[in-house]
Design an enzyme around this catalytic site. Sequence first.
Site, PDB file in Angstrom:
ATOM      1  N   SER A  70      39.142  41.004  49.156  1.00 45.62           N
ATOM      2  CA  SER A  70      40.451  41.408  48.627  1.00 45.62           C
ATOM      3  C   SER A  70      40.669  42.893  48.879  1.00 45.62           C
ATOM      4  O   SER A  70      39.704  43.657  49.005  1.00 45.62           O
ATOM      5  CB  SER A  70      40.485  41.148  47.121  1.00 45.62           C
ATOM      6  OG  SER A  70      41.587  41.801  46.509  1.00 45.62           O
ATOM      7  N   TYR A 108      37.129  42.237  38.744  1.00 45.10           N
ATOM      8  CA  TYR A 108      37.580  41.730  40.046  1.00 45.10           C
ATOM      9  C   TYR A 108      37.262  42.733  41.154  1.00 45.10           C
ATOM     10  O   TYR A 108      36.732  42.365  42.208  1.00 45.10           O
ATOM     11  CB  TYR A 108      39.079  41.442  39.980  1.00 45.10           C
ATOM     12  CG  TYR A 108      39.569  40.553  41.086  1.00 45.10           C
ATOM     13  CD1 TYR A 108      39.299  39.189  41.084  1.00 45.10           C
ATOM     14  CD2 TYR A 108      40.295  41.063  42.142  1.00 45.10           C
ATOM     15  CE1 TYR A 108      39.741  38.363  42.099  1.00 45.10           C
ATOM     16  CE2 TYR A 108      40.747  40.246  43.170  1.00 45.10           C
ATOM     17  CZ  TYR A 108      40.473  38.898  43.141  1.00 45.10           C
ATOM     18  OH  TYR A 108      40.907  38.086  44.157  1.00 45.10           O
TER      19      TYR A 108
END
Lengths: 264, 264, 264, 264
Positions: free
Chosen positions: A154, A168
């Site tokens: 990501s 995350y």
Amino acid sequence: MTFASPLSMFDIAGKSALVIGATGSFGSAGARALARMGCDLTLADMDAGKLETLADDLGGNAGMIETICAIPDSEASATRIVDAAVQAHGGLDIVFIATGLNDVGFIEDQPYEKWSAVMRANLDGYWLACQAAGCHFADRPPDRGRAKVVVVSSTHGRHGLPAGYTAYCASKSGLDGMVRALACEWGANINAIGPTVFRSPLSEWMYSDEDPGKSTREGMLERVPLGRLSETDDLIGGLVYLLSPASDFVTGQTLYIDGGYTAD
Amino acid sequence: MTFASPLSMFDIAGKSALVIGATGSFGSAGARALARMGCDLTLADMDAGKLETLADDLGGNAGMIETICAIPDSEASATRIVDAAVQAHGGLDIVFIATGLNDVGFIEDQPYEKWSAVMRANLDGYWLACQAAGCHFADRPPDRGRAKVVVVSSTHGRHGLPAGYTAYCASKSGLDGMVRALACEWGANINAIGPTVFRSPLSEWMYSDEDPGKSTREGMLERVPLGRLSETDDLIGGLVYLLSPASDFVTGQTLYIDGGYTAD
Amino acid sequence: MTFASPLSMFDIAGKSALVIGATGSFGSAGARALARMGCDLTLADMDAGKLETLADDLGGNAGMIETICAIPDSEASATRIVDAAVQAHGGLDIVFIATGLNDVGFIEDQPYEKWSAVMRANLDGYWLACQAAGCHFADRPPDRGRAKVVVVSSTHGRHGLPAGYTAYCASKSGLDGMVRALACEWGANINAIGPTVFRSPLSEWMYSDEDPGKSTREGMLERVPLGRLSETDDLIGGLVYLLSPASDFVTGQTLYIDGGYTAD
Amino acid sequence: MTFASPLSMFDIAGKSALVIGATGSFGSAGARALARMGCDLTLADMDAGKLETLADDLGGNAGMIETICAIPDSEASATRIVDAAVQAHGGLDIVFIATGLNDVGFIEDQPYEKWSAVMRANLDGYWLACQAAGCHFADRPPDRGRAKVVVVSSTHGRHGLPAGYTAYCASKSGLDGMVRALACEWGANINAIGPTVFRSPLSEWMYSDEDPGKSTREGMLERVPLGRLSETDDLIGGLVYLLSPASDFVTGQTLYIDGGYTAD
């Protein structure tokens, strides 16, 4: 050129491809692409019903489709998943890992269990899947061509925002590091794709023409030079590139398919 | 300039400084530097005997020294550590986290427990310590100046070699991501120091004039432009910079003190 | 520790320090800091009047101050600048290069001469200064301690925005690459500081409480976790760190002093 | 998926493709690939004889081939090159810039002219070509699909070694920065490919089984996880990916095709 046509470098027909996290948005889009390209598929995920629906949906295109109701949450389950692919299709060539979890919360408010759950899903699970795949690859016949692993990272692996994404961000940055380490250790092809927001049931609200989706999207697009959020289709070209012989000399990289977010 | 002399920007005398992992090589060198600069110290680590020895050794220099026999392996222990510092010295200004663990092994040979142990020590423990510190910082009086957190990352967060370092690389890369995330979420000063090999009981063999240390070192030095391995003293200047008002506008960074390894 | 006190690692009193681009905002702030720390200064820039004013202003603090009205726009002028420092103070220990030019324009509208002017000022000039310094360093007595070079890069070396900054971004990114190359080639200490917007006559409008400054600033601050634009004072701590023995094992790095901009 | 088959995303048949630096190793390999994929080609380079030979060689595969004996060393020549492509094929869709120059020398020994020549060839020339292309793109009909620009960067844009590569490293790092800037400014697709050593007349000696090629190669391969040097064929898959609709959401990136060098 050793390839008759450059397009043939992207050909993966007949390959045995395992998709872990197959019923998610990127996972299912990737599975569909691999099916259309003629791979023999093994689809792994937690929900048996969704797996069946996906397999039925892809059935017309793919070679053969195997499903296994599991995710790599232990050495045993990871091994079971890889074994299922190997046994179903007589070997394993491609592994695409697209599981994922986020749990948004300021660090002071987030119970350790929630941080841990994100790390287990986004990092430990990938490690377990790679371990099981690596054990199989060690004995893989070289005449099958180079094995390929692609994982889903990501832009949050490189950028620390927004508030509440500590787990995350750490998990995705850690995954990028794991990819570099395995590239070096294996001397084989393992790479990551780094998307920004792409359309999924979880992000669908950001594509709305009404607030809060609209204003959230517009704020975010100030940092996206290409001026739009992403669709899963945007990710398929890079996935095919990284899973096919076209990328035989690429390893340890995170390919950002992000509309220029990381360049801005 | 708001500082009478630039040197005074590095002054941290009287600050309440917590060193987690205080008896390790970098931890104890950092604690010694902070003691000499007049900080009130709280030293946390697992071995009570080593903690006492260290506290005795530093006693002549420091303001007051508190020890606590704990590492941040749970929310409770992390909170206990931070509370000990706050209570001993009436507040907390500086947190230096220098715990660490490595367990070398090819991924196919490494039990999941060993991967997990590295991730817990190098990533979860740092997150727990930051969580506890963050809870305290939320109520910290602004007239104490800016709080500072420094964590120990590694060149292995950016480079995937050598084989057998998958867990270590992932944990350190993940830590860099956590630092970026907390910098954004907190809007406060948290940074990492990224050393390459520095002298410690574990690395002492690499400083030997005899093989295998000598040849291992010479191989490694081909990638170190400054031509030597590191001493803990090399890391102190960067630590003081990142813990003092001199770096008030720096956050989310990994400062490599590596002889140029990451530039090579 | 080989240093009596960690603060003494930052001591550069008596060093011969050359500041190129001395009358600019960062240049003059740096020169002032070096003067206060007791360096013998050589100040180089294009405007004789500004140089005299600066030298007078710093006179009370510094050891001796030499001025030379030149910038490194040719091998001859670069050599003249370095020679001036060497002759004035019997050697050269510190080089701080802070010249700079921007010329904003969309690439289609920007004449090649304007691109070239930016590249010459921000990249060629730095190379010329480093070449001249390097020629001197080759014969420098080792008992003077390690020589240090610091150059001024930018967050724009890593981020491509805003529109119109093509030349500036390329020049600063190129400078980061030059720093890495010279770190490797020299095996010596050369590093960059990467600021974001800091207060200067050119940026003063962005600090205004009225538009367009106010709204421009507020837009920019959405990407600055520490929530403010920079002052030149913010840069001095990093400059002193990178110019002093405290950073003897640091080379080839770009240290971002940017309020977290590059982490966000 | 909007594409009937994922492979069709890589289809660029009928596109008007301009290759600048067409007779070099990567340039000619790229031109050959584009010819085989059915592009209408315009080949630009300095040597008329080599251009003719290349055009003849590719003639059987391509649509139409135009040659122009020029490189982008001024605004006029860059405009001439782009105009040649536009006029020959009624428009321009793809620009692949593969010119390049290196001139190895320690900075103290390298005349400014040699540094400048490298910067002009590897950075200014790319900027000029992008300027001319950008002027054309501004009026390009949107129904032609997205225009694509790919430039040739290098692992040396990120790594400063070996000694003597100061100009080359600065030029390639600067090019990466230019790519990020144009991605942001244009909101269009421009990316770089970052190879390590690939086979060319200049590097052929490193592929030898005899010294010094053999030992130089073996030393280099210690940092290449995939264990071999590169062939131009290795670069074609990434080139096709970045020039085709498959990468419509990718911009501002440097894709390293380097056997894992940058991950190691």
